[in-house]
Write a protein that holds these residues in place. Structure first.
Motif, PDB file in Angstrom:
ATOM      1  N   LYS A 111     -15.221  11.509  -1.300  1.00 60.11           N
ATOM      2  CA  LYS A 111     -14.888  10.896  -2.582  1.00 60.11           C
ATOM      3  C   LYS A 111     -15.551  11.677  -3.709  1.00 60.11           C
ATOM      4  CE  LYS A 111     -14.874   6.600  -5.193  1.00 60.11           C
ATOM      5  NZ  LYS A 111     -15.244   5.174  -5.238  1.00 60.11           N
ATOM      6  N   ARG A 130      -2.051  -1.261  -3.531  1.00 56.37           N
ATOM      7  CA  ARG A 130      -3.183  -0.401  -3.187  1.00 56.37           C
ATOM      8  C   ARG A 130      -2.674   1.027  -3.010  1.00 56.37           C
ATOM      9  NH1 ARG A 130      -6.660  -0.234   2.432  1.00 56.37           N
ATOM     10  NH2 ARG A 130      -8.480   0.872   1.630  1.00 56.37           N
ATOM     11  N   VAL A 149      -7.865   4.875  -4.819  1.00 54.71           N
ATOM     12  CA  VAL A 149      -9.000   5.447  -4.105  1.00 54.71           C
ATOM     13  C   VAL A 149      -8.632   6.888  -3.776  1.00 54.71           C
ATOM     14  CG1 VAL A 149     -10.582   5.203  -2.174  1.00 54.71           C
ATOM     15  CG2 VAL A 149      -9.490   3.176  -3.145  1.00 54.71           C
ATOM     16  N   ARG A 178      -4.028   4.892  -1.814  1.00 56.08           N
ATOM     17  CA  ARG A 178      -5.018   5.857  -1.335  1.00 56.08           C
ATOM     18  C   ARG A 178      -4.377   7.238  -1.398  1.00 56.08           C
ATOM     19  NH1 ARG A 178      -7.070   4.677   4.399  1.00 56.08           N
ATOM     20  NH2 ARG A 178      -5.078   3.610   4.726  1.00 56.08           N
ATOM     21  N   TRP A 193      -7.700  11.439   5.879  1.00 55.64           N
ATOM     22  CA  TRP A 193      -8.538  10.552   5.068  1.00 55.64           C
ATOM     23  C   TRP A 193      -9.967  10.504   5.589  1.00 55.64           C
ATOM     24  CZ3 TRP A 193      -8.049   8.393   0.464  1.00 55.64           C
ATOM     25  CH2 TRP A 193      -8.890   7.334   0.114  1.00 55.64           C
ATOM     26  N   GLU A 199       0.833  -1.203   0.000  1.00 58.19           N
ATOM     27  CA  GLU A 199       0.000   0.000   0.000  1.00 58.19           C
ATOM     28  C   GLU A 199       0.864   1.247   0.000  1.00 58.19           C
ATOM     29  OE1 GLU A 199      -4.029   1.335   2.210  1.00 58.19           O
ATOM     30  OE2 GLU A 199      -2.335   1.087   3.578  1.00 58.19           O
TER      31      GLU A 199
END
Length: 223
Positions: A150, A65, A93, A67, A145, A41
């Motif tokens: 989003k 991953r 994301v 973010r 976060w 990540e």
């Protein structure tokens, strides 16, 4: 970071656990290398998603991953929005906040890259491997976060937009000149700036290299 080190007192961290990079090129190379080595990540807080974007795309293709948190202002700027959309298309994301002063990158929860001065994120960057500090950076990321939203339209399909004048100029020079020094001179910019603009164009076209960018541009009717 400076306040944290001062609070811990002299000698609190081993010398090798915090490394300072003072050169923009060195920062870019280290970020790209750490992104290449990431396995699980990557956490990213960057107002305009501009640090190591091509390497992040490659990491996403490997199944890492990602973010990332960006500033809402980035969604109103063409190159930044293109970078963010390409990350989202490849599985990142994305979270958006109205105001974002922090910059950070965290790799596999083990290594953090943060600016010593948030006002100048490209210089005097600290690469931190001290476990307690990295955990604190991760905790800060989690707070940011949790407060992010989003964006709804990053993955909305649509016809490719026409290139801007700047993108068209870079694309033309990239295809016509054999050396970056010549292209930079034609644009009246430094070689570093010229290469950065090519990297931005590759991000807009979602291309892995210049040859692929030329092919995609031709398919879109840009050239």
């Amino acid at each position: 970071m400076g306040e944290l080190r001062a609070a811990q007192g002299p000698g609190a961290f081993p010398a090798q656990s915090i490394e300072r990079l003072r050169d923009t090129v060195a920062v870019r190379e280290r970020v790209d290398r750490l992104t290449l080595l990431a396995r699980r990540e990557i956490l990213s807080v960057q107002p305009y998603a501009d640090q190591g974007h091509p390497a992040l795309l490659r990491a996403l293709r490997r199944g890492v991953r990602v973010r990332t948190v960006v500033a809402s202002e980035a969604l109103r700027q063409g190159p930044a929005l293109s970078r963010i959309r390409s990350l989202a298309r490849h599985g990142a994301v994305v979270g958006v906040v109205d105001r974002l002063d922090e910059h950070m990158l965290v790799y596999d929860g083990r290594i953090a890259v943060v600016p010593e001065d948030a006002a100048d994120a490209a210089h005097d960057v600290l690469v931190v491997q001290e476990g307690g500090v990295v955990k604190s950076v991760c905790a800060l990321f989690d707070r940011i976060w949790d407060g992010a939203r989003k964006p709804a339209d990053l993955e909305r399909p649509g016809a490719p937009s026409a290139p801007t004048d700047g993108e068209r100029q870079i694309l033309t020079l990239m295809c016509q000149v054999s050396k970056d020094e010549i292209g930079a001179r034609a644009m009246g910019v430094s070689v570093r700036t010229y290469r950065r603009r090519i990297a931005d164009l590759l991000a807009v076209l979602d291309a892995g290299n210049r040859a692929q960018a030329a092919l995609i541009a031709r398919e879109r009717g840009w050239i």
